[in-house]
Design an enzyme around this catalytic site. Structure first.
Site, PDB file in Angstrom:
ATOM      1  N   CYS A 131       0.757  -0.047  10.239  1.00 20.20           N
ATOM      2  CA  CYS A 131       0.029  -1.314   9.041  1.00 20.20           C
ATOM      3  C   CYS A 131       1.209  -2.077   8.985  1.00 20.20           C
ATOM      4  O   CYS A 131       1.519  -1.200   8.169  1.00 20.20           O
ATOM      5  CB  CYS A 131      -0.650  -0.546   8.396  1.00 20.20           C
ATOM      6  SG  CYS A 131      -2.060  -2.257   7.297  1.00 20.20           S
TER       7      CYS A 131
ATOM      8  N   CYS B 248     -19.396   2.837   8.823  1.00 13.66           N
ATOM      9  CA  CYS B 248     -18.499   1.462   9.910  1.00 13.66           C
ATOM     10  C   CYS B 248     -16.967   2.635   9.590  1.00 13.66           C
ATOM     11  O   CYS B 248     -16.008   2.158   9.043  1.00 13.66           O
ATOM     12  CB  CYS B 248     -18.340   0.487   9.220  1.00 13.66           C
ATOM     13  SG  CYS B 248     -16.978  -0.937  10.545  1.00 13.66           S
TER      14      CYS B 248
ATOM     15  N   ARG C 284     -18.262  -2.479  18.008  1.00 21.37           N
ATOM     16  CA  ARG C 284     -17.062  -3.614  17.249  1.00 21.37           C
ATOM     17  C   ARG C 284     -15.836  -3.308  18.217  1.00 21.37           C
ATOM     18  O   ARG C 284     -14.784  -2.917  18.138  1.00 21.37           O
ATOM     19  CB  ARG C 284     -16.794  -4.142  15.760  1.00 21.37           C
ATOM     20  CG  ARG C 284     -16.289  -5.569  14.977  1.00 21.37           C
ATOM     21  CD  ARG C 284     -16.179  -5.241  14.253  1.00 21.37           C
ATOM     22  NE  ARG C 284     -17.891  -5.257  13.580  1.00 21.37           N
ATOM     23  CZ  ARG C 284     -17.883  -4.344  12.830  1.00 21.37           C
ATOM     24  NH1 ARG C 284     -17.211  -3.823  12.141  1.00 21.37           N
ATOM     25  NH2 ARG C 284     -19.474  -4.720  11.748  1.00 21.37           N
TER      26      ARG C 284
ATOM     27  N   CYS D  58       0.781   4.340   6.809  1.00 17.91           N
ATOM     28  CA  CYS D  58      -0.283   4.470   7.968  1.00 17.91           C
ATOM     29  C   CYS D  58       0.955   3.763   9.736  1.00 17.91           C
ATOM     30  O   CYS D  58       1.582   2.554   8.907  1.00 17.91           O
ATOM     31  CB  CYS D  58      -1.251   3.944   8.042  1.00 17.91           C
ATOM     32  SG  CYS D  58      -2.364   4.190   7.174  1.00 17.91           S
TER      33      CYS D  58
ATOM     34  N   CYS E 164     -17.346  -8.886   5.197  1.00 18.28           N
ATOM     35  CA  CYS E 164     -15.908  -7.803   5.455  1.00 18.28           C
ATOM     36  C   CYS E 164     -14.652  -8.043   4.314  1.00 18.28           C
ATOM     37  O   CYS E 164     -14.080  -8.398   4.804  1.00 18.28           O
ATOM     38  CB  CYS E 164     -16.031  -6.871   6.237  1.00 18.28           C
ATOM     39  SG  CYS E 164     -14.750  -5.584   6.393  1.00 18.28           S
TER      40      CYS E 164
ATOM     41  N   CYS F 226     -19.546  -5.735   3.312  1.00 22.59           N
ATOM     42  CA  CYS F 226     -18.700  -4.646   4.052  1.00 22.59           C
ATOM     43  C   CYS F 226     -17.894  -4.113   3.213  1.00 22.59           C
ATOM     44  O   CYS F 226     -16.612  -5.292   2.844  1.00 22.59           O
ATOM     45  CB  CYS F 226     -18.428  -4.800   5.339  1.00 22.59           C
ATOM     46  SG  CYS F 226     -17.526  -3.563   5.755  1.00 22.59           S
TER      47      CYS F 226
ATOM     48  N   CYS G  65       0.942  -1.500   0.097  1.00 23.11           N
ATOM     49  CA  CYS G  65      -0.184  -0.296  -0.102  1.00 23.11           C
ATOM     50  C   CYS G  65       0.686   1.664  -0.584  1.00 23.11           C
ATOM     51  O   CYS G  65       1.624   1.063   0.874  1.00 23.11           O
ATOM     52  CB  CYS G  65      -0.755  -0.164   1.236  1.00 23.11           C
ATOM     53  SG  CYS G  65      -2.036   1.704   1.645  1.00 23.11           S
TER      54      CYS G  65
HETATM   55  N1  SAM Z   1      -6.787   0.407   3.441  1.00 26.06           N
HETATM   56  C1  SAM Z   1      -7.801   0.924   4.244  1.00 26.06           C
HETATM   57  C2  SAM Z   1      -7.527   2.427   4.697  1.00 26.06           C
HETATM   58  O1  SAM Z   1      -6.997   2.907   5.694  1.00 26.06           O
HETATM   59  O2  SAM Z   1      -8.752   2.913   4.769  1.00 26.06           O
HETATM   60  C3  SAM Z   1      -8.750  -0.834   4.388  1.00 26.06           C
HETATM   61  C4  SAM Z   1      -7.797  -1.645   4.986  1.00 26.06           C
HETATM   62  S1  SAM Z   1      -7.275  -1.089   6.649  1.00 26.06           S
HETATM   63  C5  SAM Z   1      -5.894  -2.488   7.121  1.00 26.06           C
HETATM   64  C6  SAM Z   1      -8.716  -1.092   7.828  1.00 26.06           C
HETATM   65  C7  SAM Z   1      -8.545  -0.707   9.160  1.00 26.06           C
HETATM   66  O3  SAM Z   1      -7.475  -1.608  10.172  1.00 26.06           O
HETATM   67  C8  SAM Z   1      -7.411   0.777   9.735  1.00 26.06           C
HETATM   68  O4  SAM Z   1      -7.962   1.708   9.126  1.00 26.06           O
HETATM   69  C9  SAM Z   1      -7.084   0.018  11.141  1.00 26.06           C
HETATM   70  O5  SAM Z   1      -7.993   0.862  11.889  1.00 26.06           O
HETATM   71  C10 SAM Z   1      -6.676  -1.091  11.068  1.00 26.06           C
HETATM   72  N2  SAM Z   1      -5.352  -1.823  11.444  1.00 26.06           N
HETATM   73  C11 SAM Z   1      -4.769  -1.784  10.042  1.00 26.06           C
HETATM   74  N3  SAM Z   1      -3.734  -2.777  10.970  1.00 26.06           N
HETATM   75  C12 SAM Z   1      -4.334  -2.288  12.458  1.00 26.06           C
HETATM   76  C13 SAM Z   1      -3.045  -2.709  13.447  1.00 26.06           C
HETATM   77  N4  SAM Z   1      -1.823  -3.492  13.475  1.00 26.06           N
HETATM   78  N5  SAM Z   1      -3.965  -2.761  15.085  1.00 26.06           N
HETATM   79  C14 SAM Z   1      -5.080  -2.490  14.715  1.00 26.06           C
HETATM   80  N6  SAM Z   1      -5.567  -1.914  13.441  1.00 26.06           N
HETATM   81  C15 SAM Z   1      -5.344  -2.163  12.839  1.00 26.06           C
HETATM   82  C1  DTB Z   2     -11.302  -1.907  11.829  1.00 25.51           C
HETATM   83  O1  DTB Z   2     -11.533  -1.063  12.291  1.00 25.51           O
HETATM   84  N1  DTB Z   2     -10.971  -3.359  11.965  1.00 25.51           N
HETATM   85  C2  DTB Z   2     -10.421  -4.243  10.845  1.00 25.51           C
HETATM   86  C3  DTB Z   2     -11.645  -3.365   9.750  1.00 25.51           C
HETATM   87  N2  DTB Z   2     -11.854  -2.504  10.199  1.00 25.51           N
HETATM   88  C4  DTB Z   2     -11.151  -3.832   7.970  1.00 25.51           C
HETATM   89  C5  DTB Z   2      -9.455  -4.909  10.266  1.00 25.51           C
HETATM   90  C6  DTB Z   2      -7.932  -5.020  11.489  1.00 25.51           C
HETATM   91  C7  DTB Z   2      -6.844  -5.226  10.798  1.00 25.51           C
HETATM   92  C8  DTB Z   2      -5.785  -5.235  11.894  1.00 25.51           C
HETATM   93  C9  DTB Z   2      -4.288  -5.971  11.042  1.00 25.51           C
HETATM   94  C10 DTB Z   2      -4.390  -6.648  11.035  1.00 25.51           C
HETATM   95  O2  DTB Z   2      -4.902  -8.172  10.721  1.00 25.51           O
HETATM   96  O3  DTB Z   2      -3.637  -7.125   9.327  1.00 25.51           O
HETATM   97 FE1  SF4 Z   3      -2.742   1.105   3.220  1.00 33.07          FE
HETATM   98 FE2  SF4 Z   3      -3.072  -0.179   5.311  1.00 33.07          FE
HETATM   99 FE3  SF4 Z   3      -3.341   2.515   5.861  1.00 33.07          FE
HETATM  100 FE4  SF4 Z   3      -4.973   0.859   5.250  1.00 33.07          FE
HETATM  101  S1  SF4 Z   3      -4.339   1.205   7.172  1.00 33.07           S
HETATM  102  S2  SF4 Z   3      -4.089   2.930   3.478  1.00 33.07           S
HETATM  103  S3  SF4 Z   3      -3.783  -0.659   3.577  1.00 33.07           S
HETATM  104  S4  SF4 Z   3      -1.080   1.564   4.787  1.00 33.07           S
END
Ligand code: SAM
Ligand code: DTB
Ligand code: SF4
Length: 345
Positions: free
Chosen positions: A74, A202, A280, A71, A111, A142, A67
């Site tokens: 992530c 959401c 959630r 973030c 989702c 979702c 990506c």
């Molecule tokens: N790329 C899209 C976005 O960021 O909107 C969708 C996927 S992203 C992985 C969805 C959500 O997962 C993020 O907004 C964040 O709140 C959560 N998330 C991602 N990595 C995480 C982590 N290591 N621990 C907890 N929540 C996480």
């Molecule tokens: C949200 O708030 N939590 C979910 C979903 N929306 C998409 C994602 C959590 C991702 C946690 C890190 C991972 O498994 O990659």
């Molecule tokens: Fe990309 Fe992860 Fe950020 Fe979603 S949370 S925009 S997958 S870097």
């Protein structure tokens, strides 16, 4: 002393949904004695939702890694050194197979998440087929695909998408310490596009990213003062992944895991100020004690992600969840159930 708050259920059980919360009011809720806060949250929960029922959603990463966003939490960011292999968008058949498995395991919502800044128009036909296919199976759909333009949101609405997940993640002040490639206002713009297209919203965030109590107040304040509350509010506890900015910074410090009492307080305050939303209990359950999860349900959490994987990191797993539900007398919520107060309107 228990605080009197406007969202107290009236004798008839009618709820007033406020979108004019102040930060001071929210901070005062966080400051309440723990038992009073939980009592208040559970009282509101019972007035608005079916007690002892928890909705089950299953996640699938339909496009993993690589990506362009940065973030700090992530492992799917191209700038993270997490060793995660970037993959292409899954084909529709594979997605529908996973959805069928999730349905068999009792999930009512599927989702689909993509590691994108935003979907490209060339990806939309496949995305739309996925929405239609999962819906045909009788599950709620979702998606979380990053930023959406209004035409893209309208296309997803026309395909029948039920929910779009787009998290504000933290307070406006803390946001730029975690993400630099997009702004808090960018997030709000997508939420506006989703809302005006008629898709359910959401939106939630992550706690345990080194933010302050004031940031948690600001985070919940931003959600509860949206023109309409999100229908679903995911509260994630940071999953610290090695090779991510926050994972590396926090994994070996006492800040790595949010204090469990503070986490439960965050859930309870979310329930009180957004009484009709589904709250959630999201990422981070794998390393959470059963007692902490039980307190979160007591505080008004009524939805979880099931299965042994979230998007890329491990989750509690169906067996652990079934055992916990049996212990707590919780049953899975049927698909398409609405909060009691909404059903009564
Ligand atoms: N790329 C899209 C976005 O960021 O909107 C969708 C996927 S992203 C992985 C969805 C959500 O997962 C993020 O907004 C964040 O709140 C959560 N998330 C991602 N990595 C995480 C982590 N290591 N621990 C907890 N929540 C996480
Ligand atoms: C949200 O708030 N939590 C979910 C979903 N929306 C998409 C994602 C959590 C991702 C946690 C890190 C991972 O498994 O990659
Ligand atoms: Fe990309 Fe992860 Fe950020 Fe979603 S949370 S925009 S997958 S870097």
């Amino acid at each position: 002393m228990t605080k009197t708050i406007k969202n107290n259920p009236s004798p008839e059980g009618e709820e007033e949904t406020r979108t004019d919360w102040t930060r001071a009011e929210i901070a005062a809720l966080f400051d309440m004695p723990f038992a009073d806060l939980l009592y208040e949250a559970q009282t509101i929960h019972r007035a608005c939702h079916r007690r002892n029922e928890v909705q089950l959603s299953t996640l699938l990463s339909i496009k993993t890694g690589g990506c362009p966003e940065d973030c700090g939490y992530c492992n799917q960011s191209a700038s993270a050194q997490s060793g995660l292999k970037a993959e292409k968008l899954m084909d529709v058949r594979g997605v529908l197979q996973s959805a069928a498995q999730a349905k068999d395991a009792g999930s009512s919502r599927f989702c689909m998440g993509a590691a994108w800044r935003n979907p490209k128009d060339r990806d939309m036909p496949a995305i739309i087929e996925m929405v239609k296919g999962v819906r045909q199976m009788g599950m709620e759909t979702c998606m979380t695909l990053g930023m959406l333009t209004k035409p893209q949101a309208d296309m997803l609405a026309d395909a029948g998408l039920d929910y779009y997940n787009h998290n504000i993640d933290t307070s406006p002040e803390h946001y730029e310490k975690v993400i630099t490639t997009r702004t808090f206002d960018d997030r709000l713009k997508t939420l506006e596009n989703v809302r005006s297209s008629g898709i359910n919203v959401c939106s939630g965030g992550i706690v345990g990213m080194g933010e302050t109590r004031e940031d948690r107040v600001g985070f919940l304040h931003a959600l509860a003062t949206l023109p309409r509350h999100p229908e679903s509010v995911p509260i994630n506890a940071l999953v610290p992944v090695k090779g991510t900015v926050l994972g590396d910074m926090l994994a070996d410090t006492p800040m790595a895991k949010i204090d469990e009492v503070e986490f439960v307080r965050t859930v309870a305050v979310a329930r009180i100020i957004m009484p009709k939303s589904m709250v959630r209990l999201s990422a981070g359950r794998e390393s959470m004690s059963e007692a902490c999860q039980a307190l979160c349900f007591m505080a008004g959490a009524n939805s979880i992600f099931t299965g042994d994987k979230l998007l890329t990191t491990p989750n509690a797993g169906d067996n652990a969840d079934a055992a916990l539900f049996a212990k707590l007398g919780i049953v899975p919520m049927e698909s398409h159930e609405t909060p009691l107060s909404v059903a009564a309107e």
